[in-house]
Design a protein around this motif. Structure first.
Motif, PDB file in Angstrom:
ATOM      1  N   VAL A 138      84.712 -15.770  55.877  1.00  0.00           N
ATOM      2  CA  VAL A 138      84.580 -14.345  56.202  1.00  0.00           C
ATOM      3  C   VAL A 138      84.076 -13.642  54.950  1.00  0.00           C
ATOM      4  O   VAL A 138      84.669 -13.773  53.879  1.00  0.00           O
ATOM      5  CB  VAL A 138      85.922 -13.754  56.685  1.00  0.00           C
ATOM      6  CG1 VAL A 138      85.783 -12.263  56.967  1.00  0.00           C
ATOM      7  CG2 VAL A 138      86.404 -14.502  57.938  1.00  0.00           C
ATOM      8  N   PHE A 139      82.957 -12.913  55.087  1.00  0.00           N
ATOM      9  CA  PHE A 139      82.319 -12.310  53.918  1.00  0.00           C
ATOM     10  C   PHE A 139      81.585 -11.020  54.271  1.00  0.00           C
ATOM     11  O   PHE A 139      81.313 -10.741  55.441  1.00  0.00           O
ATOM     12  CB  PHE A 139      81.346 -13.300  53.269  1.00  0.00           C
ATOM     13  CG  PHE A 139      80.201 -13.711  54.162  1.00  0.00           C
ATOM     14  CD1 PHE A 139      78.990 -13.042  54.107  1.00  0.00           C
ATOM     15  CD2 PHE A 139      80.333 -14.774  55.046  1.00  0.00           C
ATOM     16  CE1 PHE A 139      77.925 -13.426  54.931  1.00  0.00           C
ATOM     17  CE2 PHE A 139      79.277 -15.168  55.867  1.00  0.00           C
ATOM     18  CZ  PHE A 139      78.069 -14.488  55.811  1.00  0.00           C
ATOM     19  N   ILE A 140      81.254 -10.259  53.243  1.00  0.00           N
ATOM     20  CA  ILE A 140      80.381  -9.092  53.331  1.00  0.00           C
ATOM     21  C   ILE A 140      79.019  -9.535  52.805  1.00  0.00           C
ATOM     22  O   ILE A 140      78.934 -10.130  51.732  1.00  0.00           O
ATOM     23  CB  ILE A 140      80.901  -7.926  52.458  1.00  0.00           C
ATOM     24  CG1 ILE A 140      82.294  -7.487  52.869  1.00  0.00           C
ATOM     25  CG2 ILE A 140      79.913  -6.765  52.428  1.00  0.00           C
ATOM     26  CD1 ILE A 140      82.377  -6.606  54.079  1.00  0.00           C
ATOM     27  N   ALA A 141      77.968  -9.267  53.563  1.00  0.00           N
ATOM     28  CA  ALA A 141      76.620  -9.634  53.121  1.00  0.00           C
ATOM     29  C   ALA A 141      76.058  -8.547  52.206  1.00  0.00           C
ATOM     30  O   ALA A 141      76.210  -7.351  52.466  1.00  0.00           O
ATOM     31  CB  ALA A 141      75.706  -9.830  54.335  1.00  0.00           C
ATOM     32  N   MET A 171      74.835 -13.262  49.799  1.00  0.00           N
ATOM     33  CA  MET A 171      76.026 -12.621  50.274  1.00  0.00           C
ATOM     34  C   MET A 171      76.765 -12.002  49.113  1.00  0.00           C
ATOM     35  O   MET A 171      76.660 -12.451  47.981  1.00  0.00           O
ATOM     36  CB  MET A 171      76.858 -13.608  51.072  1.00  0.00           C
ATOM     37  CG  MET A 171      77.861 -14.429  50.299  1.00  0.00           C
ATOM     38  SD  MET A 171      78.711 -15.633  51.308  1.00  0.00           S
ATOM     39  CE  MET A 171      77.405 -16.765  51.675  1.00  0.00           C
ATOM     40  N   ALA A 172      77.511 -10.945  49.371  1.00  0.00           N
ATOM     41  CA  ALA A 172      78.228 -10.223  48.317  1.00  0.00           C
ATOM     42  C   ALA A 172      79.452 -10.992  47.868  1.00  0.00           C
ATOM     43  O   ALA A 172      79.814 -10.932  46.709  1.00  0.00           O
ATOM     44  CB  ALA A 172      78.630  -8.844  48.810  1.00  0.00           C
ATOM     45  N   GLY A 173      80.074 -11.676  48.748  1.00  0.00           N
ATOM     46  CA  GLY A 173      81.239 -12.437  48.329  1.00  0.00           C
ATOM     47  C   GLY A 173      82.155 -12.771  49.487  1.00  0.00           C
ATOM     48  O   GLY A 173      82.273 -12.007  50.442  1.00  0.00           O
ATOM     49  N   THR A 174      82.778 -13.911  49.357  1.00  0.00           N
ATOM     50  CA  THR A 174      83.726 -14.357  50.368  1.00  0.00           C
ATOM     51  C   THR A 174      85.019 -13.572  50.226  1.00  0.00           C
ATOM     52  O   THR A 174      85.562 -13.444  49.127  1.00  0.00           O
ATOM     53  CB  THR A 174      84.003 -15.865  50.207  1.00  0.00           C
ATOM     54  OG1 THR A 174      82.761 -16.564  50.367  1.00  0.00           O
ATOM     55  CG2 THR A 174      85.013 -16.356  51.218  1.00  0.00           C
ATOM     56  N   LEU A 175      85.499 -13.054  51.338  1.00  0.00           N
ATOM     57  CA  LEU A 175      86.773 -12.345  51.360  1.00  0.00           C
ATOM     58  C   LEU A 175      87.923 -13.319  51.551  1.00  0.00           C
ATOM     59  O   LEU A 175      88.935 -13.241  50.875  1.00  0.00           O
ATOM     60  CB  LEU A 175      86.783 -11.305  52.476  1.00  0.00           C
ATOM     61  CG  LEU A 175      85.799 -10.161  52.294  1.00  0.00           C
ATOM     62  CD1 LEU A 175      85.642  -9.380  53.579  1.00  0.00           C
ATOM     63  CD2 LEU A 175      86.261  -9.253  51.172  1.00  0.00           C
ATOM     64  N   PHE A 176      87.753 -14.238  52.513  1.00  0.00           N
ATOM     65  CA  PHE A 176      88.776 -15.245  52.780  1.00  0.00           C
ATOM     66  C   PHE A 176      88.205 -16.302  53.720  1.00  0.00           C
ATOM     67  O   PHE A 176      87.125 -16.140  54.272  1.00  0.00           O
ATOM     68  CB  PHE A 176      90.063 -14.625  53.351  1.00  0.00           C
ATOM     69  CG  PHE A 176      89.855 -13.784  54.591  1.00  0.00           C
ATOM     70  CD1 PHE A 176      89.894 -14.337  55.856  1.00  0.00           C
ATOM     71  CD2 PHE A 176      89.641 -12.414  54.466  1.00  0.00           C
ATOM     72  CE1 PHE A 176      89.709 -13.553  56.981  1.00  0.00           C
ATOM     73  CE2 PHE A 176      89.452 -11.624  55.587  1.00  0.00           C
ATOM     74  CZ  PHE A 176      89.491 -12.199  56.851  1.00  0.00           C
ATOM     75  N   TRP A 177      88.949 -17.389  53.853  1.00  0.00           N
ATOM     76  CA  TRP A 177      88.609 -18.492  54.761  1.00  0.00           C
ATOM     77  C   TRP A 177      89.724 -18.647  55.784  1.00  0.00           C
ATOM     78  O   TRP A 177      90.896 -18.450  55.466  1.00  0.00           O
ATOM     79  CB  TRP A 177      88.485 -19.806  54.003  1.00  0.00           C
ATOM     80  CG  TRP A 177      87.271 -19.930  53.149  1.00  0.00           C
ATOM     81  CD1 TRP A 177      87.084 -19.415  51.897  1.00  0.00           C
ATOM     82  CD2 TRP A 177      86.069 -20.617  53.477  1.00  0.00           C
ATOM     83  NE1 TRP A 177      85.844 -19.733  51.428  1.00  0.00           N
ATOM     84  CE2 TRP A 177      85.198 -20.485  52.378  1.00  0.00           C
ATOM     85  CE3 TRP A 177      85.639 -21.335  54.587  1.00  0.00           C
ATOM     86  CZ2 TRP A 177      83.926 -21.043  52.365  1.00  0.00           C
ATOM     87  CZ3 TRP A 177      84.376 -21.891  54.571  1.00  0.00           C
ATOM     88  CH2 TRP A 177      83.526 -21.744  53.477  1.00  0.00           C
ATOM     89  N   ILE A 178      89.342 -19.042  57.005  1.00  0.00           N
ATOM     90  CA  ILE A 178      90.294 -19.461  58.027  1.00  0.00           C
ATOM     91  C   ILE A 178      89.799 -20.821  58.484  1.00  0.00           C
ATOM     92  O   ILE A 178      88.812 -20.915  59.211  1.00  0.00           O
ATOM     93  CB  ILE A 178      90.331 -18.488  59.215  1.00  0.00           C
ATOM     94  CG1 ILE A 178      90.675 -17.090  58.737  1.00  0.00           C
ATOM     95  CG2 ILE A 178      91.315 -18.954  60.269  1.00  0.00           C
ATOM     96  CD1 ILE A 178      90.478 -16.050  59.778  1.00  0.00           C
ATOM     97  N   ASP A 179      90.443 -21.867  58.013  1.00  0.00           N
ATOM     98  CA  ASP A 179      89.972 -23.232  58.240  1.00  0.00           C
ATOM     99  C   ASP A 179      88.521 -23.336  57.764  1.00  0.00           C
ATOM    100  O   ASP A 179      88.249 -23.102  56.608  1.00  0.00           O
ATOM    101  CB  ASP A 179      90.155 -23.648  59.705  1.00  0.00           C
ATOM    102  CG  ASP A 179      91.618 -23.602  60.142  1.00  0.00           C
ATOM    103  OD1 ASP A 179      92.494 -23.912  59.308  1.00  0.00           O
ATOM    104  OD2 ASP A 179      91.878 -23.244  61.297  1.00  0.00           O
ATOM    105  N   ALA A 180      87.579 -23.639  58.665  1.00  0.00           N
ATOM    106  CA  ALA A 180      86.176 -23.795  58.277  1.00  0.00           C
ATOM    107  C   ALA A 180      85.366 -22.513  58.482  1.00  0.00           C
ATOM    108  O   ALA A 180      84.142 -22.530  58.428  1.00  0.00           O
ATOM    109  CB  ALA A 180      85.541 -24.929  59.070  1.00  0.00           C
TER     110      ALA A 180
END
Length: 161
Positions: free
Chosen positions: A13-16, A1-10
């Motif tokens: 959210v990311f761009i692959a 994956m390219a990187g995590t953008l943010f988390w909402i609890d568990a």
């Protein structure tokens, strides 16, 4: 994956990194095992669930709605990450589509609409680029014009949002 953008609890959210158009983010629930993809636009402030895969429990509508709201709140970061990861290969998925332009007052001084069923007067988009530093989309048209648009203030129609 390219990187995590943010988390909402568990939910991550990311761009692959090895992804494909249309521009979208993945939402992965680490405990329940489901993955949802949310498409977004560079032209309009629109986003929506467009694919879903379940390996475990099904997400609640409330959870999906919270993810969708968070994507809208972080749309500039989603656009920037997509462009930085896929811009050189896929641009922003507007090339070879047609754009209709009409003058308006204020803002960019015109409204651009990429329609599913464009009029005969619509121009062909040859290439499309995004500048995350100023939030501008540049469309190069087959007639030689270059339209510089403010991301989120125009219209992109799609079959799925």
């Amino acid at each position: 994956m390219a990187g995590t953008l943010f988390w909402i609890d568990a939910v991550q959210v990311f761009i692959a990194a090895e992804d494909h158009p249309p521009p979208h983010v993945h939402a992965f629930h680490t405990g329940e095992g489901w993955v949802a993809r949310f498409r977004f636009s560079f032209l309009s402030d629109v986003s929506g669930l467009y694919r879903f895969r379940r390996r475990g429990r099904k997400p609640t509508d409330g959870t999906l709605n919270r993810v969708a709201e968070a994507i809208m709140e972080n749309l500039a970061a989603c656009r920037e990450s997509w462009w930085n990861t896929h811009g050189s290969r896929h641009e922003i998925n507007l090339a070879n589509r047609r754009v209709e332009v009409r003058p308006i007052e204020g803002g960019d001084r015109f409204l651009a609409k990429v329609a599913l069923n464009p009029s005969k007067a619509a121009a062909l988009i040859v290439s499309a680029a995004y500048d995350p530093g100023n939030g501008k989309v540049a469309l190069t048209l087959d007639d030689g014009r270059v339209l510089v648009l403010t991301a989120g203030r125009h219209i992109e129609e799609a079959k799925e949002w």
